[in-house]
Structures are given as structure tokens and as C-alpha cells.
Motif scaffolding. Structure first.
Motif, PDB file in Angstrom:
ATOM      1  N   PRO A   1      37.736  27.519  42.886  1.00  0.00           N
ATOM      2  CA  PRO A   1      38.668  28.595  42.523  1.00  0.00           C
ATOM      3  C   PRO A   1      39.371  28.249  41.218  1.00  0.00           C
ATOM      4  N   ILE A   2      39.314  29.135  40.237  1.00  0.00           N
ATOM      5  CA  ILE A   2      39.931  28.872  38.939  1.00  0.00           C
ATOM      6  C   ILE A   2      41.126  29.777  38.682  1.00  0.00           C
ATOM      7  N   LYS A   3      41.471  30.589  39.678  1.00  0.00           N
ATOM      8  CA  LYS A   3      42.707  31.358  39.659  1.00  0.00           C
ATOM      9  C   LYS A   3      43.386  31.165  41.004  1.00  0.00           C
ATOM     10  N   PRO A   4      44.690  31.388  41.086  1.00  0.00           N
ATOM     11  CA  PRO A   4      45.371  31.235  42.370  1.00  0.00           C
ATOM     12  C   PRO A   4      44.746  32.130  43.435  1.00  0.00           C
ATOM     13  N   VAL A   5      44.724  31.638  44.648  1.00  0.00           N
ATOM     14  CA  VAL A   5      44.175  32.430  45.746  1.00  0.00           C
ATOM     15  C   VAL A   5      44.976  33.718  45.911  1.00  0.00           C
ATOM     16  N   ARG A   6      46.283  33.646  45.692  1.00  0.00           N
ATOM     17  CA  ARG A   6      47.100  34.861  45.817  1.00  0.00           C
ATOM     18  C   ARG A   6      46.693  35.919  44.800  1.00  0.00           C
ATOM     19  N   ALA A   7      46.196  35.497  43.633  1.00  0.00           N
ATOM     20  CA  ALA A   7      45.719  36.468  42.649  1.00  0.00           C
ATOM     21  C   ALA A   7      44.466  37.175  43.159  1.00  0.00           C
ATOM     22  N   LEU A   8      43.583  36.435  43.792  1.00  0.00           N
ATOM     23  CA  LEU A   8      42.392  37.043  44.390  1.00  0.00           C
ATOM     24  C   LEU A   8      42.783  37.988  45.525  1.00  0.00           C
ATOM     25  N   GLN A   9      43.726  37.558  46.365  1.00  0.00           N
ATOM     26  CA  GLN A   9      44.166  38.413  47.477  1.00  0.00           C
ATOM     27  C   GLN A   9      44.800  39.700  46.964  1.00  0.00           C
ATOM     28  N   ALA A  10      45.568  39.600  45.894  1.00  0.00           N
ATOM     29  CA  ALA A  10      46.197  40.789  45.325  1.00  0.00           C
ATOM     30  C   ALA A  10      45.147  41.723  44.740  1.00  0.00           C
ATOM     31  N   HIS A  11      44.146  41.165  44.114  1.00  0.00           N
ATOM     32  CA  HIS A  11      43.085  41.983  43.527  1.00  0.00           C
ATOM     33  C   HIS A  11      42.321  42.737  44.614  1.00  0.00           C
ATOM     34  N   LEU A  12      42.013  42.072  45.707  1.00  0.00           N
ATOM     35  CA  LEU A  12      41.280  42.731  46.791  1.00  0.00           C
ATOM     36  C   LEU A  12      42.155  43.760  47.494  1.00  0.00           C
ATOM     37  N   ALA A  13      43.432  43.471  47.605  1.00  0.00           N
ATOM     38  CA  ALA A  13      44.344  44.447  48.227  1.00  0.00           C
ATOM     39  C   ALA A  13      44.449  45.715  47.386  1.00  0.00           C
ATOM     40  N   ALA A  14      44.303  45.565  46.072  1.00  0.00           N
ATOM     41  CA  ALA A  14      44.359  46.733  45.191  1.00  0.00           C
ATOM     42  C   ALA A  14      43.056  47.520  45.207  1.00  0.00           C
ATOM     43  N   HIS A  15      42.004  46.960  45.794  1.00  0.00           N
ATOM     44  CA  HIS A  15      40.704  47.633  45.894  1.00  0.00           C
ATOM     45  C   HIS A  15      40.213  47.517  47.344  1.00  0.00           C
ATOM     46  N   PRO A  16      40.875  48.201  48.267  1.00  0.00           N
ATOM     47  CA  PRO A  16      40.598  47.986  49.694  1.00  0.00           C
ATOM     48  C   PRO A  16      39.216  48.441  50.143  1.00  0.00           C
ATOM     49  N   ILE A  17      38.573  49.356  49.431  1.00  0.00           N
ATOM     50  CA  ILE A  17      37.275  49.857  49.886  1.00  0.00           C
ATOM     51  C   ILE A  17      36.147  49.506  48.902  1.00  0.00           C
ATOM     52  N   THR A  18      36.434  48.629  47.970  1.00  0.00           N
ATOM     53  CA  THR A  18      35.441  48.279  46.948  1.00  0.00           C
ATOM     54  C   THR A  18      34.691  47.017  47.341  1.00  0.00           C
ATOM     55  N   ASP A  19      33.367  47.074  47.202  1.00  0.00           N
ATOM     56  CA  ASP A  19      32.519  45.904  47.422  1.00  0.00           C
ATOM     57  C   ASP A  19      32.127  45.337  46.068  1.00  0.00           C
ATOM     58  N   PHE A  20      32.442  44.066  45.860  1.00  0.00           N
ATOM     59  CA  PHE A  20      32.128  43.405  44.591  1.00  0.00           C
ATOM     60  C   PHE A  20      30.829  42.620  44.767  1.00  0.00           C
ATOM     61  N   ILE A  21      29.746  43.215  44.303  1.00  0.00           N
ATOM     62  CA  ILE A  21      28.441  42.588  44.429  1.00  0.00           C
ATOM     63  C   ILE A  21      27.538  43.091  43.311  1.00  0.00           C
ATOM     64  N   GLU A  22      26.941  42.185  42.591  1.00  0.00           N
ATOM     65  CA  GLU A  22      26.002  42.589  41.551  1.00  0.00           C
ATOM     66  C   GLU A  22      24.760  43.162  42.221  1.00  0.00           C
ATOM     67  N   SER A  23      24.428  44.396  41.876  1.00  0.00           N
ATOM     68  CA  SER A  23      23.323  45.094  42.542  1.00  0.00           C
ATOM     69  C   SER A  23      22.691  46.063  41.562  1.00  0.00           C
ATOM     70  N   VAL A  24      21.521  45.684  41.039  1.00  0.00           N
ATOM     71  CA  VAL A  24      20.811  46.522  40.078  1.00  0.00           C
ATOM     72  C   VAL A  24      19.364  46.646  40.515  1.00  0.00           C
TER      73      VAL A  24
END
Length: 559
Positions: A95-118
Motif C-alpha cells: 500500500p502506497i497510500k493510507p488505507v483510509r484514503a482507499l476506504q474513502a475512495h471506495l465509499a465515494a464509489h459504492p457501486i463501481t467495480d475497479f477492474i481492467e477489462s478490455v
């Protein structure tokens, strides 16, 4: 977390996640020794939010990685109902950013799936692998352990026209293995109504961890952001970059929450980022564009090398343009035969180091007759001819900042010729046919030197063909012997201008040319003996040379 080595670092990472409110499910490769696995479990037994699952053999390119991930995901959803997102990481994902930063980012995108898919048609980053065929052929053999069987079976299927049927509704997609999916999306994948058939199909897909979730997520996700939250970069051979302590500044600027993969001995990285605040206090604003440019430059440096950085210990391949020595240099053919004091004159005109015939058969003729030159280069032709390319590369590298020039002709060892002709840093100046002047000066008859003259003419003709060939990248000027003696000042000024373009004055102290009276008769004697001296041009007779105002002289404009 998928782990297989450096389990002490994996334990440190799992503890970091768990201490920041993130439950962790750990899988350890079945090929990892049991004693190491037991040590890992003992190190994390005090943390209630860490689970371990049964062990699968996770060989690269096989379904074992997907199987372990599916079981771990099922355990995560079953044991931790409060989890909203599930992130896949490895035991070397830092982890190169605070875990709380990741948690905040996911909370701001509650229905988004972050996955590279092409789709396979849009993928341009697979290196030495298969795009569409990884889904339409079968791959029962290990690419790493059974390479011959792997390649033979692929060739056989292609020859027979074999093609697998895709499960209904499945559109193959590819992407990074490291994803972060919402709980509903992951639950839908685990409970897919056609899960059994899909799993059977992907067991014979090549590298399924880059396509299983990437394909299924397209069927069940309401919102996909096709990018990974993990910084995972690959070199030109498809191997992941490893981050070391000296990459700390780079990782602080990365537009990602996690970096893969960190070297287990990179103590500074682990001490810096595995802290309560993740060392974000002094970090600059993330700059993804700069990061990508740095990696692109790294690939270019690795493949092509730094412009001019070519030396005896580094050999960029010719296919990638690796033919350039470290600095510009000059190569002269035929000038020393025409101009007795050519080398000292050129050294004065260019303020350069002017050598004799570096590739002469008897010895290396360094400037000043030195037996050993800079960098410990010996004048031994045996040592030089062991690797002529390295010899010249070493000479140019060790004298950076000083222009080097040397003589080269048909009586020299010719193995270096293709190298200098294809080098953009080389400036090659040739007076064709001048090789015959020393033969004429030897006092021997044309009959005695005819065979040698014919051989030298053939060698020089081959060199001229190289100069005019498609591989030629050097700066080249060619004059016949006749053209040169008609107006010697023009070629001499050209070579000085090319090798010393910053000179503020024109060449005024032109050197004295060799007296060639009688040379025309010598060429005629060679013709009479059955040899055609064609490279000299239409050489004038002695009467024309003696004329005070020869008709063949070209006018010269002086400004």
C-alpha cells in the motif's frame, strides 16, 4: 491476499491491512513449504479478522490462481458481512497510500467495480503471448515446465483448425489480475447460474487470472471503471517491474493506492509506507502522466539504450538500433596516401586526436605511436581482432569529449566495416583508388603488383557497396582520386566543416599533395597487364598534370 514467497513480508502486509479495519483472507501456494506456512499462521494468530483457506497449487498461467481467488472471495463474503468491496492483492503488493484514503475512495464509489477489462481486439499489451487464441484453443500443458509440449500442442490445434466453443453469452475480456470489486458483483460471479460450465471452460484457457473475472464482470456489474487501483507495470518482455528503495520518490507520486511488486528487501519502502499515515504528509500530488512517461522511458532505455551510450560492456541489438557509439568520430580512407602530412594537419584543423590505421594487420597505429591507449587498449592486433567492435567502442567511450579520427583502407582488417557504416556517429570520407599510390611508390613493376592491386580494388569496391547499401547510417562523402586532385581544397573544407562545424574560420593552410607525376603511366601499365583500375576515375596524363593551367581544374568561389 495470494502469497507464495517472502511470507515474512506477507505477514507484515496482512497485519497492516487488518490493523486499519480491513479483514484479510490469505491463500498460500501449495508449493510453498509447510514450515513457512505454519510460521505465517503463527505470526498472525493474534488478529481476529484474518482467515486462511485451503491451499492450491498456483502455477503461472493455470487455473489454480483463479480457483484460490474464488475460494478466498467466498470465505470473505461469508465471514465478513460488513465488507462492501473486495480487493485482490499479492504478498508483495505494498500500500502506497493510507488505507483510509482507499476506504474513502471506495465509499465515494459504492457501486463501481475497479477492474481492467478490455476486449481481445483492443488489447495491445500482450507480449509474446496469445490474445484471441487463449480462449479458442486448449492449454493442458504448462508453459513454463512443458514448453515443448505446449508449443507443439498449439501448433497441432492450429493445423487441425480446432476451435473451442465459448459458453453462451461470454465475451472474452482481458485485463490486470489485480482488481477491486463490490460485494454484489463478486456475489453474482460466485453464484453465476452457469458457473460450473464457465469454470470447466476456463480450466483450459491460458492465463485465466487475466480473463476470468475480467470477462464475467461484464455480465453482472452495473458500473465498471476499467482500471486497476494497483500500480502494476511491465517491461518489454512482459515481466513485472520490481520496486526498490530508490523508487521511493516515484511511488510517492503514483496515481494508485497499491504498488506491485515491492522487493522483499526494500526496507525503506516498507518502513515508509507501512505507517499509520502511510507517509502521505510530504508526498506531492499524484502525477500519473509523469509516472507513465518514466516507465515508457525505462522501456526505451532498456530496449534501445541511451543515445550515444554504447560501450564494450553493453550490446543493444541491431534490430533495435543498437549501432551507435558514444561520440562522433571520423574515418578517412585514401587521404594519408595522397597527403604525406595528413594526420598532423588534420589534428591541427580539427583539434582532434588523429590515429593511423587502427585496424592494420601488423599493429594498431595509435596517435603518437603509443603502445597502450586510454582504457588500457593495447596495440596488439590479436587482442583487437578478438572483438573489433568492442575495441572501437571502448576507444570512443574512453575518449568522450575529444574527437577521434583514424585511417581505414583496403589493406586493413575489414571486419569493423559494417559497424562503422551503420553508425550514425561516424563520418566517413573516402578517396577511391588511392590504395594504388603506395604500390606505385614501391618501385616495383606493374606486373609484380598487379595481383595485389586487383585484390585491394576488390576489397575497396566491397566497402563502397556497404557505404551505398540500405544499412548505411553514417555521414559519408566519396571522391574518386581524379576528382580529389582536380580541386583538393573543396573535400578538405567539407570534412573540416562536418567534423568541426563550430569552427569560425575557413581552411587556409591546405596541406601539400603527393607529387603524382608518373602515376598515370603506372595505371596504364596495370591496364596493359590485364587489370582494370576503375576506382581512380579518369586520371590525367603526366602532361596534363604538368600543365600550369590544366583544363580539368574546377573554378573555386572565395567569399
Amino acid at each position: 491476499m495470494l502469497c507464495h514467497a517472502a511470507l515474512d513480508r506477507a505477514a507484515q502486509l496482512a497485519r497492516h491491512w487488518a490493523m486499519h479495519g480491513c479483514p484479510v483472507v490469505v491463500h498460500v501456494d501449495a508449493r510453498t513449504p509447510q514450515a513457512q506456512f505454519d510460521t505465517l499462521r503463527a505470526a498472525l494468530k493474534d488478529l481476529p479478522d484474518i482467515r486462511f483457506i485451503g491451499r492450491f497449487a498456483c502455477e503461472w498461467g493455470t487455473f489454480g490462481i483463479v480457483e484460490a481467488t474464488l475460494v478466498a472471495a467466498d470465505r470473505m463474503l461469508a465471514d465478513f458481512p460488513e465488507v462492501s468491496h473486495v480487493l485482490l492483492a499479492s504478498g508483495s503488493c505494498l500500500p502506497i497510500k493510507p488505507v483510509r484514503a482507499l476506504q474513502a475512495h471506495l465509499a465515494a464509489h459504492p457501486i463501481t467495480d475497479f477492474i481492467e477489462s478490455v476486449t481481445t481486439a483492443d488489447v495491445g499489451w500482450t507480449i509474446g503471448g496469445l490474445n484471441e487464441e487463449r480462449f479458442t484453443l486448449r492449454f493442458p500443458f504448462s508453459w513454463k515446465r512443458q514448453r515443448r509440449l505446449f508449443d507443439s500442442y498449439v501448433a497441432l490445434q492450429r493445423k487441425l483448425g480446432f476451435r473451442r466453443r465459448l459458453p453462451p453469452g461470454l465475451v472474452p475480456h482481458l485485463g490486470s489480475q489485480w482488481w477491486c470489486l463490490t460485494r454484489p458483483t463478486l456475489q453474482a460471479i460466485l453464484n453465476h447460474p452457469d458457473r460450473a460450465r464457465i469454470d470447466r471452460y476456463f480450466r483450459r484457457v491460458w492465463i485465466p487470472d487475466e480473463s476470468y473475472f475480467q470477462s464475467l464482470v461484464r455480465q453482472v456489474s452495473p458500473r465498471i471503471e476499467s482500471r486497476s487501483l494497483t500500480l502494476s507495470k511491465f517491461d518489454y518482455q512482459g515481466r513485472p517491474y520490481i520496486f526498490y528503495d530508490d523508487h521511493l520518490h516515484l511511488l510517492r507520486q503514483a496515481d494508485a493506492f497499491i504498488a506491485r511488486k515491492a522487493w522483499p528487501q526494500a526496507q525503506l519502502l516498507y518502513d515508509t509506507f507501512l505507517t499509520p499515515d502511510g507517509d502521505r504528509a510530504h508526498a506531492p500530488v499524484p502525477s500519473p502522466g509523469k509516472i507513465n512517461r518514466l516507465f515508457a522511458k525505462a522501456v526505451e532505455r532498456r530496449v534501445s539504450g541511451r543515445p550515444g551510450l554504447y560501450m564494450q560492456s553493453r550490446f543493444p541489438t541491431r534490430a533495435r538500433g543498437g549501432t551507435q557509439f558514444a561520440a562522433p568520430y571520423g574515418v578517412f580512407s585514401g587521404f594519408a596516401q595522397l597527403i604525406p602530412d595528413f594526420q598532423p594537419w588534420l589534428a591541427r584543423a580539427l583539434d582532434a586526436r588523429v590515429h593511423g590505421h587502427l585496424f592494420a594487420f601488423d599493429r594498431v597505429q595509435f596517435a603518437g605511436g603509443e603502445p597502450v591507449f586510454k582504457g588500457g587498449l593495447s596495440d596488439s592486433p590479436t587482442l583487437r581482432d578478438y572483438n573489433p567492435k568492442s575495441f572501437l567502442a571502448n576507444l570512443i567511450w574512453n575518449t568522450r569529449g575529444e574527437t577521434q579520427c583514424f585511417q581505414f583502407g583496403p589493406e586493413d582488417e575489414q571486419a569493423i566495416a559494417p559497424t562503422i557504416v551503420s553508425d550514425p556517429n561516424a563520418s566517413i570520407f573516402v578517396v577511391t583508388g588511392a590504395f594504388a599510390i603506395p604500390l606505385w611508390q614501391s618501385g616495383r613493376s606493374a606486373a609484380d603488383v598487379r595481383d595485389k592491386a586487383a585484390r585491394l580494388q576488390k576489397v575497396e569496391s566491397d566497402f563502397l557497396q556497404l557505404l551505398k547499401g540500405p544499412e548505411s547510417k553514417a555521414r559519408i562523402r566519396i571522391w574518386s582520386l581524379t576528382e580529389f586532385i582536380e580541386n583538393p581544397s573543396e573535400p578538405l573544407e567539407q570534412l573540416v566543416d562536418l567534423l568541426n562545424p563550430r569552427a569560425a574560420h575557413r581552411v587556409t593552410d591546405l596541406p601539400r599533395l603527393q607529387d603524382l607525376h608518373g602515376f598515370g603511366g603506372f595505371l596504364q601499365d596495370l591496364r596493359n597487364q590485364g587489370m582494370a583500375p576503375v576506382l581512380m576515375g579518369d586520371f590525367p596524363s603526366d602532361a596534363e598534370l604538368a600543365s600550369p593551367s590544366p583544363s580539368f581544374a574546377r573554378p573555386r568561389v572565395v567569399r
